[in-house]
Motif scaffolding. Sequence first.
Motif, mmCIF file in Angstrom:
data_model
loop_
_atom_site.group_PDB
_atom_site.id
_atom_site.type_symbol
_atom_site.label_atom_id
_atom_site.label_comp_id
_atom_site.label_asym_id
_atom_site.label_seq_id
_atom_site.Cartn_x
_atom_site.Cartn_y
_atom_site.Cartn_z
ATOM 1 N N ILE A 395 4.273 -7.731 -16.799
ATOM 2 C CA ILE A 395 3.892 -7.256 -18.134
ATOM 3 C C ILE A 395 2.588 -6.477 -18.026
ATOM 4 O O ILE A 395 1.636 -6.922 -17.374
ATOM 5 C CB ILE A 395 3.724 -8.446 -19.105
ATOM 6 N N ILE A 404 0.706 -5.335 -25.664
ATOM 7 C CA ILE A 404 1.692 -5.070 -24.617
ATOM 8 C C ILE A 404 2.053 -3.585 -24.612
ATOM 9 O O ILE A 404 2.423 -3.014 -25.643
ATOM 10 C CB ILE A 404 2.956 -5.923 -24.816
ATOM 11 N N ALA A 407 6.835 -3.419 -19.837
ATOM 12 C CA ALA A 407 7.262 -4.569 -19.052
ATOM 13 C C ALA A 407 8.375 -4.144 -18.109
ATOM 14 O O ALA A 407 9.181 -3.255 -18.426
ATOM 15 C CB ALA A 407 7.737 -5.701 -19.951
ATOM 16 N N ILE A 421 10.528 -8.917 -25.035
ATOM 17 C CA ILE A 421 9.339 -8.062 -24.954
ATOM 18 C C ILE A 421 9.488 -6.860 -25.878
ATOM 19 O O ILE A 421 8.511 -6.405 -26.484
ATOM 20 C CB ILE A 421 9.089 -7.637 -23.501
ATOM 21 N N LEU A 434 2.908 -13.801 -26.611
ATOM 22 C CA LEU A 434 4.035 -14.312 -25.822
ATOM 23 C C LEU A 434 3.638 -15.584 -25.075
ATOM 24 O O LEU A 434 4.415 -16.532 -24.991
ATOM 25 C CB LEU A 434 4.489 -13.259 -24.800
ATOM 26 N N VAL A 448 9.059 -14.922 -18.307
ATOM 27 C CA VAL A 448 8.398 -13.945 -19.177
ATOM 28 C C VAL A 448 7.103 -14.537 -19.722
ATOM 29 O O VAL A 448 6.053 -13.881 -19.740
ATOM 30 C CB VAL A 448 9.339 -13.531 -20.334
#
Length: 462
Positions: A395, A404, A407, A421, A434, A448
């Motif tokens: 990520i 973010i 990813a 994601i 997350l 993840v």
Amino acid sequence: MASYDVIVIGSGPGGYVAAIRAAQLGLKTACVEGRETLGGTCLNVGCIPSKALLHATHQLHEAEHNFAKMGLKGKAPSVDWEQMQAYKDDVIGQNTKGIEFLFKKNKIDWLKGWGTIPEAGKVKVGDETHEAKNIIIATGSDVAKLKGVEIDEEVVVSSTGALSLKKPPKKMVVIGAGVIGLEMGSVYARLGAEVTVVEFLDTITPTMDGEVQKAFQKLLKKQGLEFVLGAAVQSTEIKNGKARVAYKLRKDDSEHTLDADCVLVATGRVPYTDGLGLKDLGVQTTERGFIKTDDHWKTSVDGIYAIGDATEGPMLAHKAEDEGMAAAEVIASKHGHVNYGVIPSVIYTHPEVASVGKTEEELKKDGRSFKAGKFSFMGNGRAKANFAADGFVKILADKDTDRILGAHIIGPMAGDLIHEICVAMEFGAAAEDLALTCHAHPTYSEAVREAALACGDGPIHM
């Protein structure tokens, strides 16, 4: 002469979704399709049949390599190619008939035949001309041709021919190390073929994150695929039902040849707009033949829209679907929207590869400060139990805000895991969001979360 609010030309993922959405919004809708079945390339000779063969051959791989480790003893299964083809064809039929059912359910007229646009507001199919307040071009793409290589769909094949070979080859050359080439190369490698992938560039899957590229190529080599990179194919020659591929290495201009029972040409796709009459209409196109559109999928001619592979952007079925919905909503005076920054891409090999958003290389080029959180599936209990511990989740997050930015996943069920994601990015989530979300144990998705934790103080299980 029938009259419609919307006529969609093409019934692939973009076209049929556009038609269904338009009908849902109360617009009288028709869809033009010249194939005997709906669904376009994707359902008939693309995404769906290739996934059927990938699934079948992966089961064969599991039986040959992993069943005994789990205490499942017995003779390894043999391959009945005709039955595997029948299974694939049945999957195609179920899906295409499903679209036909949806057309009937939504009262969409299927105009059977190939469509042309003689003038704005009119679509001609066969001998009949239909009026349309709005036209959506969703004609998709076709196989890109390669100079010096003639496709006969028997020995030298496109992706279409590769789905229906008379028998699995003993030796196969794949020209092009993109998604199609690697997926179909994997299918035939599992069936026992010696597969050599010849790629013009120095890396496989050129738009992929660099770290994933290297890991992916190593894993494919372990599975038996060989790679010749930085090679320009000059020609193919067919003799006595066999093929010879001639290529030059770009680094030293040296000439080489490869012999094969089958050659798959997988050098990409080009927009398919032949026969529509775009030039006479004044619809503007790019030098590469893509239809130019504005931010609302409108072409340079009023009342004519274009979506999917016929326009610029990633040639992905789900990108076309999003554009189909959005264009229909614009026509219905609503707000159609596609977030092009959050369109995932997936390669359905084993392990799968999936990505969304920016790569490390793109962020560095943009001068963006970022941090990378990475977690290996070797630290995931479910993956180890299932002999699926190859690969990792990475990520990328903004260094200052933790938002973010992208990813990249190589590993089990990567094509499904990536969507967690995607949703996070749509909501502008930080990696910490997350990391603080409870994930069920034991699941692949915990990897993840661990990668998100790695963007902060560090993962727990690594």
